[in-house]
Scaffold this motif. Structure first.
Motif, PDB file in Angstrom:
ATOM      1  N   PRO A 325     -78.795  33.257 -13.182  1.00 60.60           N
ATOM      2  CA  PRO A 325     -78.734  31.847 -13.303  1.00 60.60           C
ATOM      3  C   PRO A 325     -78.849  31.487 -11.878  1.00 60.60           C
ATOM      4  O   PRO A 325     -78.450  32.048 -10.885  1.00 60.60           O
ATOM      5  CB  PRO A 325     -77.345  31.523 -13.718  1.00 60.60           C
ATOM      6  CG  PRO A 325     -76.842  32.746 -14.425  1.00 60.60           C
ATOM      7  CD  PRO A 325     -77.508  33.730 -13.647  1.00 60.60           C
ATOM      8  N   PRO A 326     -79.173  30.091 -11.754  1.00 53.67           N
ATOM      9  CA  PRO A 326     -79.714  29.331 -10.356  1.00 53.67           C
ATOM     10  C   PRO A 326     -78.541  29.011  -9.736  1.00 53.67           C
ATOM     11  O   PRO A 326     -78.813  28.464  -8.515  1.00 53.67           O
ATOM     12  CB  PRO A 326     -80.727  28.361 -10.648  1.00 53.67           C
ATOM     13  CG  PRO A 326     -80.314  28.114 -12.190  1.00 53.67           C
ATOM     14  CD  PRO A 326     -80.021  29.211 -12.753  1.00 53.67           C
ATOM     15  N   THR A 327     -77.283  29.162 -10.059  1.00 52.12           N
ATOM     16  CA  THR A 327     -76.095  28.731  -9.652  1.00 52.12           C
ATOM     17  C   THR A 327     -75.614  29.036  -8.405  1.00 52.12           C
ATOM     18  O   THR A 327     -74.876  28.560  -7.693  1.00 52.12           O
ATOM     19  CB  THR A 327     -75.022  28.578 -10.797  1.00 52.12           C
ATOM     20  OG1 THR A 327     -74.827  30.091 -11.335  1.00 52.12           O
ATOM     21  CG2 THR A 327     -75.300  27.703 -11.623  1.00 52.12           C
ATOM     22  N   ALA A 328     -76.225  30.204  -7.731  1.00 51.62           N
ATOM     23  CA  ALA A 328     -75.772  30.562  -6.474  1.00 51.62           C
ATOM     24  C   ALA A 328     -77.217  30.632  -5.584  1.00 51.62           C
ATOM     25  O   ALA A 328     -76.821  30.995  -4.332  1.00 51.62           O
ATOM     26  CB  ALA A 328     -75.519  32.249  -6.459  1.00 51.62           C
ATOM     27  N   GLY A 329     -78.144  30.165  -6.108  1.00 51.26           N
ATOM     28  CA  GLY A 329     -79.308  30.265  -5.238  1.00 51.26           C
ATOM     29  C   GLY A 329     -80.088  31.481  -4.580  1.00 51.26           C
ATOM     30  O   GLY A 329     -80.524  31.326  -3.627  1.00 51.26           O
ATOM     31  N   MET A 330     -79.708  32.611  -5.338  1.00 55.36           N
ATOM     32  CA  MET A 330     -80.158  33.837  -4.523  1.00 55.36           C
ATOM     33  C   MET A 330     -80.939  34.745  -5.517  1.00 55.36           C
ATOM     34  O   MET A 330     -81.315  35.793  -4.978  1.00 55.36           O
ATOM     35  CB  MET A 330     -78.818  34.235  -4.306  1.00 55.36           C
ATOM     36  CG  MET A 330     -77.656  33.879  -3.523  1.00 55.36           C
ATOM     37  SD  MET A 330     -76.029  34.646  -3.153  1.00 55.36           S
ATOM     38  CE  MET A 330     -76.396  36.195  -2.347  1.00 55.36           C
TER      39      MET A 330
END
Length: 414
Positions: A325-330
């Motif tokens: 998921p994009p919640t860590a931007g990694m």
């Protein structure tokens, strides 16, 4: 050694570019007919991802990327707000941060350019397997199969290649439906321009709702002062926002709604959950054509569960293995690091220092650790958003990103 890459997203193009640069025979296939027709809006590349990219593409490509990127160190400190827009705290000083944000279209275009005519667009892969001679084989909807010494699946969370290897899906819905869009800073009221400022921020409200607002300015906050090299899709201060709701039957219906209708529905849904009207201005004044919905998918956070197959001449990387998921931007950065790692091991095999199978085995071992790391960070945020029913409770989220650190400290004080 002939390598076929299935998928022309960030990870697949990065790998194909690196293989071509090192003299491998490579062919990359993607179903898109245009690399600029891509989902998503911006990508964060930390120092590790940038270092990996420099191993894959020529310095001139990296220079053009940085000339088109927004520097995190030039932003104000990130902020936390509640659903009413009240400031809860700030993230750490980003003055020494080497990270950059770049338009996904820009990065994909540059990587496609590096792959050159080894990229074949408009080609849909239907399956992989082995030919009569035992060589890996890629099959298409409307073309003859292609064989190779190595096939690499870089075809995303719904990967045909990884599903073949694992005997089933490699990820599942994470429980959140995301909604994203683009809003120019100048389209907001003076009050909201001052509140949001040149920084990114996060607000988490009741009933597991959240709104992330990312600041992107590849012109005013450019990493390199090289306007002639700039090719960013974003040409002025812009907020790339993402609204989040728990997955449900009612939320799922929004995935079938488009543009302005979806935009209005999002504003109403946030209002129903107690969000103040001015905090939703960034959604209400977005470009309606940019508003879209997507499901968060996630693989297991356990390294042992990732790439659960014996190493061989078919492998996969990026979201095909560790959908994040994009919640860590990694996620995109991890795919680029996967590509650089696989290239390094394949070079060893090409030089005779190891066998192809051992090279793939070592790559997959590294990828499992890397994938577990980024998934653990991303899912920590997802789980705590889903479990939270008050703004301050959400602020107890562990410090998975710089933007969350201040909220953790705030929660401890209260």
């Amino acid at each position: 050694m002939r390598v076929v890459v299935v998928g022309g997203g960030i990870g697949g193009l990065a790998l194909a570019a690196g293989l071509r640069r090192r003299g491998f025979e490579v062919a990359a296939f993607d179903r898109d007919s245009d690399v600029t027709a891509t989902g998503g809006y911006h990508i964060t590349l930390d120092e590790r991802a940038q270092s990996a990219l420099r191993k894959l593409v020529a310095p001139a490509i990296v220079e053009r990327l940085l000339a088109s990127a927004s520097a995190l160190r030039l932003r104000d400190r990130d902020a936390f707000w509640d659903r009413r827009g009240r400031l809860l705290g700030h993230g750490p000083d980003l003055g020494g941060h080497a990270g950059v944000d770049v338009d996904r279209i820009t990065l994909r275009t540059l990587l496609a350019e590096a792959v050159g005519d080894d990229l074949h667009l408009g080609r849909t892969v239907t399956g992989v397997g082995y030919g009569e001679d035992g060589a890996p084989q890629v099959r298409f909807t409307d073309a003859a199969p292609v064989t190779a010494d190595l096939v690499v699946g870089a075809d995303g969370a719904h990967s045909v290649v990884a599903r073949h290897l694992a005997g089933g899906p490699t990820n599942s819905p994470a429980g959140i439906i995301g909604f994203s869009g683009r809003t120019r800073l100048g389209d907001l009221s003076p009050r909201e321009q001052r509140r949001l400022g040149p920084r990114s921020g996060l607000a988490i409200g009741p009933r597991a709702t959240a709104l992330y607002i990312g600041f992107l300015d590849p012109v005013g906050n450019a990493v390199l002062a090289a306007p002639k090299l700039r090719m960013s899709a974003t040409t002025g201060p812009t907020y790339i926002w993402g609204g989040m709701f728990p997955e449900s039957a009612t939320t799922d219906t929004l995935r079938d709604v488009r543009e302005g209708e979806l935009q209005a529905a999002l504003v109403n849904r946030f209002r129903e959950r107690g969000w103040a009207g001015h905090t939703l201005e960034v959604i209400a004044r977005a470009d309606p054509r940019s508003v879209a919905a997507f499901r968060f998918n996630a693989a297991s956070t356990r390294a042992a569960d990732l790439a659960p197959w014996p190493a061989g001449p078919i492998t996969a990387l990026g979201d095909a293995v560790h959908a994040t998921p994009p919640t860590a931007g990694m996620g995109a950065g991890a795919a680029i690091r996967d590509a650089a790692g696989l290239l390094e091991h394949l070079c060893e095999a090409a030089d005779g220092a190891t066998t192809l199978t051992m090279a793939v085995s070592r790559f997959e071992a590294d990828m499992r650790r890397r994938g577990s790391e980024v998934l653990t960070l991303a899912m920590r945020t997802v789980r705590l958003i889903l479990a939270t029913d008050t703004p301050l409770g959400a602020a107890a989220t562990a410090a998975t990103t710089p933007i969350l650190a201040a909220a953790v400290r705030l929660r401890r004080r209260h």
